[in-house]
Design a protein around this motif. Structure first.
Motif, PDB file in Angstrom:
ATOM      1  N   LYS A  18       0.832  -1.225   0.000  1.00 13.44           N
ATOM      2  CA  LYS A  18       0.000   0.000   0.000  1.00 13.44           C
ATOM      3  C   LYS A  18       0.860   1.265   0.000  1.00 13.44           C
ATOM      4  O   LYS A  18       0.573   2.224  -0.701  1.00 13.44           O
ATOM      5  N   ARG A  19       1.921   1.270   0.804  1.00 16.10           N
ATOM      6  CA  ARG A  19       2.754   2.477   0.875  1.00 16.10           C
ATOM      7  C   ARG A  19       3.551   2.689  -0.407  1.00 16.10           C
ATOM      8  O   ARG A  19       3.895   3.811  -0.748  1.00 16.10           O
ATOM      9  N   PHE A  20       3.826   1.612  -1.122  1.00 12.33           N
ATOM     10  CA  PHE A  20       4.555   1.737  -2.386  1.00 12.33           C
ATOM     11  C   PHE A  20       3.631   2.249  -3.483  1.00 12.33           C
ATOM     12  O   PHE A  20       4.000   3.080  -4.303  1.00 12.33           O
ATOM     13  N   GLU A  83      -2.176 -10.013   8.045  1.00 12.01           N
ATOM     14  CA  GLU A  83      -1.005  -9.300   8.577  1.00 12.01           C
ATOM     15  C   GLU A  83       0.246 -10.116   8.272  1.00 12.01           C
ATOM     16  O   GLU A  83       0.170 -11.337   8.076  1.00 12.01           O
ATOM     17  N   ARG A  84       1.386  -9.437   8.308  1.00  9.30           N
ATOM     18  CA  ARG A  84       2.658 -10.135   8.068  1.00  9.30           C
ATOM     19  C   ARG A  84       2.806 -11.335   9.001  1.00  9.30           C
ATOM     20  O   ARG A  84       3.224 -12.420   8.575  1.00  9.30           O
ATOM     21  N   ALA A  85       2.453 -11.158  10.273  1.00  2.70           N
ATOM     22  CA  ALA A  85       2.603 -12.253  11.240  1.00  2.70           C
ATOM     23  C   ALA A  85       1.735 -13.455  10.864  1.00  2.70           C
ATOM     24  O   ALA A  85       2.125 -14.603  11.081  1.00  2.70           O
ATOM     25  N   HIS A 108      12.554 -13.907   6.438  1.00  2.00           N
ATOM     26  CA  HIS A 108      13.113 -12.756   5.704  1.00  2.00           C
ATOM     27  C   HIS A 108      12.055 -12.153   4.786  1.00  2.00           C
ATOM     28  O   HIS A 108      11.410 -12.868   4.001  1.00  2.00           O
ATOM     29  N   ASP A 109      11.909 -10.828   4.840  1.00  2.00           N
ATOM     30  CA  ASP A 109      10.935 -10.127   3.993  1.00  2.00           C
ATOM     31  C   ASP A 109      11.253 -10.308   2.512  1.00  2.00           C
ATOM     32  O   ASP A 109      12.407 -10.089   2.094  1.00  2.00           O
ATOM     33  N   ALA A 110      10.213 -10.607   1.705  1.00  2.00           N
ATOM     34  CA  ALA A 110      10.400 -10.637   0.247  1.00  2.00           C
ATOM     35  C   ALA A 110      10.832  -9.272  -0.280  1.00  2.00           C
ATOM     36  O   ALA A 110      11.416  -9.167  -1.355  1.00  2.00           O
ATOM     37  N   ALA A 111      10.540  -8.236   0.495  1.00  2.00           N
ATOM     38  CA  ALA A 111      10.822  -6.872   0.053  1.00  2.00           C
ATOM     39  C   ALA A 111      12.228  -6.392   0.441  1.00  2.00           C
ATOM     40  O   ALA A 111      12.523  -5.201   0.333  1.00  2.00           O
ATOM     41  N   ARG A 112      13.084  -7.311   0.901  1.00  2.00           N
ATOM     42  CA  ARG A 112      14.485  -6.929   1.214  1.00  2.00           C
ATOM     43  C   ARG A 112      15.399  -7.673   0.237  1.00  2.00           C
ATOM     44  O   ARG A 112      15.823  -8.806   0.505  1.00  2.00           O
ATOM     45  N   PRO A 113      15.737  -7.033  -0.897  1.00  2.00           N
ATOM     46  CA  PRO A 113      16.473  -7.750  -1.947  1.00  2.00           C
ATOM     47  C   PRO A 113      17.986  -7.740  -1.794  1.00  2.00           C
ATOM     48  O   PRO A 113      18.677  -8.434  -2.534  1.00  2.00           O
ATOM     49  N   ARG A 164      17.304  -0.586  14.899  1.00  2.00           N
ATOM     50  CA  ARG A 164      16.257  -0.853  13.905  1.00  2.00           C
ATOM     51  C   ARG A 164      16.280  -2.348  13.588  1.00  2.00           C
ATOM     52  O   ARG A 164      17.338  -2.886  13.241  1.00  2.00           O
ATOM     53  N   ALA A 165      15.130  -2.989  13.711  1.00  2.00           N
ATOM     54  CA  ALA A 165      15.061  -4.426  13.418  1.00  2.00           C
ATOM     55  C   ALA A 165      15.078  -4.636  11.905  1.00  2.00           C
ATOM     56  O   ALA A 165      14.339  -3.983  11.164  1.00  2.00           O
ATOM     57  N   LEU A 166      15.944  -5.525  11.456  1.00  2.00           N
ATOM     58  CA  LEU A 166      16.009  -5.917  10.046  1.00  2.00           C
ATOM     59  C   LEU A 166      15.537  -7.370   9.952  1.00  2.00           C
ATOM     60  O   LEU A 166      15.123  -7.970  10.935  1.00  2.00           O
ATOM     61  N   THR A 167      15.649  -7.943   8.762  1.00  2.00           N
ATOM     62  CA  THR A 167      15.485  -9.393   8.594  1.00  2.00           C
ATOM     63  C   THR A 167      16.669  -9.869   7.768  1.00  2.00           C
ATOM     64  O   THR A 167      17.258  -9.054   7.049  1.00  2.00           O
ATOM     65  N   PRO A 168      17.022 -11.164   7.842  1.00  2.00           N
ATOM     66  CA  PRO A 168      16.319 -12.255   8.498  1.00  2.00           C
ATOM     67  C   PRO A 168      16.350 -12.182  10.021  1.00  2.00           C
ATOM     68  O   PRO A 168      17.231 -11.556  10.619  1.00  2.00           O
ATOM     69  N   GLN A 169      15.346 -12.883  10.597  1.00  2.00           N
ATOM     70  CA  GLN A 169      15.285 -13.109  12.027  1.00  2.00           C
ATOM     71  C   GLN A 169      15.240 -14.629  12.206  1.00  2.00           C
ATOM     72  O   GLN A 169      14.482 -15.309  11.504  1.00  2.00           O
ATOM     73  N   ALA A 170      16.052 -15.146  13.121  1.00  2.00           N
ATOM     74  CA  ALA A 170      16.263 -16.597  13.213  1.00  2.00           C
ATOM     75  C   ALA A 170      15.808 -17.126  14.569  1.00  2.00           C
ATOM     76  O   ALA A 170      16.336 -16.706  15.612  1.00  2.00           O
ATOM     77  N   VAL A 190       1.966  -8.331  15.986  1.00  2.00           N
ATOM     78  CA  VAL A 190       3.420  -8.202  16.152  1.00  2.00           C
ATOM     79  C   VAL A 190       4.009  -7.863  14.785  1.00  2.00           C
ATOM     80  O   VAL A 190       3.652  -8.463  13.780  1.00  2.00           O
ATOM     81  N   THR A 191       4.899  -6.883  14.755  1.00  2.00           N
ATOM     82  CA  THR A 191       5.428  -6.436  13.464  1.00  2.00           C
ATOM     83  C   THR A 191       6.705  -7.159  13.070  1.00  2.00           C
ATOM     84  O   THR A 191       7.163  -7.020  11.939  1.00  2.00           O
ATOM     85  N   ASP A 192       7.290  -7.914  13.981  1.00  2.00           N
ATOM     86  CA  ASP A 192       8.377  -8.806  13.590  1.00  2.00           C
ATOM     87  C   ASP A 192       8.367 -10.031  14.499  1.00  2.00           C
ATOM     88  O   ASP A 192       7.614 -10.097  15.485  1.00  2.00           O
ATOM     89  N   GLU A 193       9.207 -11.014  14.157  1.00  2.00           N
ATOM     90  CA  GLU A 193       9.216 -12.273  14.905  1.00  2.00           C
ATOM     91  C   GLU A 193       9.756 -12.030  16.315  1.00  2.00           C
ATOM     92  O   GLU A 193       9.275 -12.631  17.297  1.00  2.00           O
ATOM     93  N   LEU A 214      18.101  -2.951   2.980  1.00  2.00           N
ATOM     94  CA  LEU A 214      16.908  -2.126   3.212  1.00  2.00           C
ATOM     95  C   LEU A 214      15.639  -2.826   2.747  1.00  2.00           C
ATOM     96  O   LEU A 214      15.676  -3.678   1.858  1.00  2.00           O
ATOM     97  N   LYS A 215      14.526  -2.433   3.398  1.00  2.00           N
ATOM     98  CA  LYS A 215      13.212  -2.923   2.978  1.00  2.00           C
ATOM     99  C   LYS A 215      12.654  -1.935   1.976  1.00  2.00           C
ATOM    100  O   LYS A 215      12.589  -0.726   2.251  1.00  2.00           O
ATOM    101  N   VAL A 216      12.248  -2.424   0.820  1.00  2.00           N
ATOM    102  CA  VAL A 216      11.635  -1.549  -0.179  1.00  2.00           C
ATOM    103  C   VAL A 216      10.207  -1.271   0.278  1.00  2.00           C
ATOM    104  O   VAL A 216       9.353  -2.162   0.267  1.00  2.00           O
TER     105      VAL A 216
HETATM  106  C1  LIG Z   1       9.931  -7.196   9.896  1.00  2.00           C
HETATM  107  C2  LIG Z   1      10.400  -5.805   9.588  1.00  2.00           C
HETATM  108  O1  LIG Z   1      10.877  -5.714   8.267  1.00  2.00           O
HETATM  109  C3  LIG Z   1      11.523  -5.438  10.514  1.00  2.00           C
HETATM  110  O2  LIG Z   1      11.895  -4.115  10.296  1.00  2.00           O
HETATM  111  C4  LIG Z   1       9.286  -4.812   9.798  1.00  2.00           C
HETATM  112  O3  LIG Z   1       8.876  -4.862  11.127  1.00  2.00           O
HETATM  113  C5  LIG Z   1       8.125  -4.964   8.884  1.00  2.00           C
HETATM  114  O4  LIG Z   1       7.219  -3.959   9.240  1.00  2.00           O
HETATM  115  P1  LIG Z   1       6.081  -3.383   8.362  1.00  2.00           P
HETATM  116  O5  LIG Z   1       5.233  -2.614   9.311  1.00  2.00           O
HETATM  117  O6  LIG Z   1       5.375  -4.591   7.774  1.00  2.00           O
HETATM  118  O7  LIG Z   1       6.707  -2.527   7.331  1.00  2.00           O
END
Ligand SMILES: C[C@](O)(CO)[C@H](O)COP(=O)(O)O
Ligand SMILES: Nc1ccn([C@@H]2O[C@H](COP(=O)(O)OP(=O)(O)OP(=O)(O)O)[C@@H](O)[C@H]2O)c(=O)n1
Length: 231
Positions: A18-20, A83-85, A108-113, A164-170, A190-193, A214-216
């Motif tokens: 949506k934000r993109f 939701e992502r979770a 790992h987010d599909a949006a982090r290439p 700042r939380a990134l992914t992957p998260q293990a 929850v916005t991350d694991e 970075l997350k796109v």
């Molecule tokens: C999981 C994440 O990418 C860690 O930064 C982030 O929490 C995803 O959040 P969003 O709210 O779905 O952008």
């Protein structure tokens, strides 16, 4: 330590971006000749310890290319959630039965290439040693402002200890599945694991990751990711 079955990757890719904006969900936009989701998947599957991956896609996704393997490794697909979770939980439930409860799963987010092998290796090393799991993260480097609804500054917030939380998260498969199920029962998004695990009393380890993972989220991020992948 992770068990003998190896490590699996879980890729939430059921978002609508949506934000993109735009018609094509961002995970299917191409940079450097491949969609974002392929960059994310291939980075994980290229790691020798990663045995396969589960991708969560949207129920109405007509763009999924139907991959059943990449990089010579098994690729499974499931339907994600609102939701992502929810998408991550669906993918955990779709893991092969042979994946043991104490095996590690890398989410790992599909949006982090732009995920690099050295980050994956350091994350796996940390999570293998730390019972509460681990995540890539980057220390906050800018001065932080708290603002009112009109974007006028109320205060400067201390940044000590903020990452700042990134992914992957293990995390271990069974522990993460239980934590996400608990969050759902409690009605907490929850916005991350790591956040799901924290709610269970865990203290996941932060592994300093590359800032360029970075997350796109917006079109400007896509331009930056394109540039970073060209280096
Ligand atoms: C999981 C994440 O990418 C860690 O930064 C982030 O929490 C995803 O959040 P969003 O709210 O779905 O952008
Ligand atoms: N219900 C959802 C929402 C998000 N994701 C995935 O989670 C990752 C990170 O989410 P985000 O960047 O927020 O993606 P979108 O939800 O697509 O973006 P937006 O919030 O702008 O709509 C993405 O790979 C996205 O596809 C998912 O699998 N299922």
């Amino acid at each position: 330590m992770a068990g003998a079955h190896g490590i699996w990757a879980v890729i939430p890719a059921a978002g609508s971006g949506k934000r993109f904006g735009g018609e094509v969900p961002k995970q299917y936009l191409e940079i450097a000749g491949r969609p974002l989701i392929a960059h994310a998947l291939d980075a994980l599957l290229a790691h020798p310890a990663v045995e396969g991956a589960v991708v969560a896609i949207a129920a109405n996704d007509e763009r999924w290319p139907g991959w059943t393997s990449r990089c010579g490794k098994l690729l499974l697909r499931c339907t994600g959630g609102a939701e992502r979770a929810d998408s991550v939980l669906a993918a955990l439930r779709a893991l092969p039965a042979a994946v043991a409860g104490d095996d590690l799963v890398l989410v790992h987010d599909a949006a982090r290439p732009n995920l690099r092998q050295d980050d994956i290796a350091r994350l796996i090393a940390a999570a293998s040693q730390h019972p509460d799991g681990a995540l890539l993260a980057a220390p906050v480097r800018d001065t932080l402002k708290r603002a009112d609804a009109h974007a006028c500054v109320l205060a400067t917030a201390p940044r000590d200890g903020l990452w700042r939380a990134l992914t992957p998260q293990a995390f271990r498969r069974a522990a993460l599945t239980s934590a996400l199920e608990r969050a759902r029962v409690d009605g907490v998004v929850v916005t991350d694991e790591a956040m799901a695990m924290e709610r269970m009393g865990a203290k996941p380890m932060l592994v300093e990751g590359r800032e360029d993972n970075l997350k796109v989220t917006t079109p400007a991020d896509l331009a930056l990711a394109t540039y970073l992948l060209s280096l």
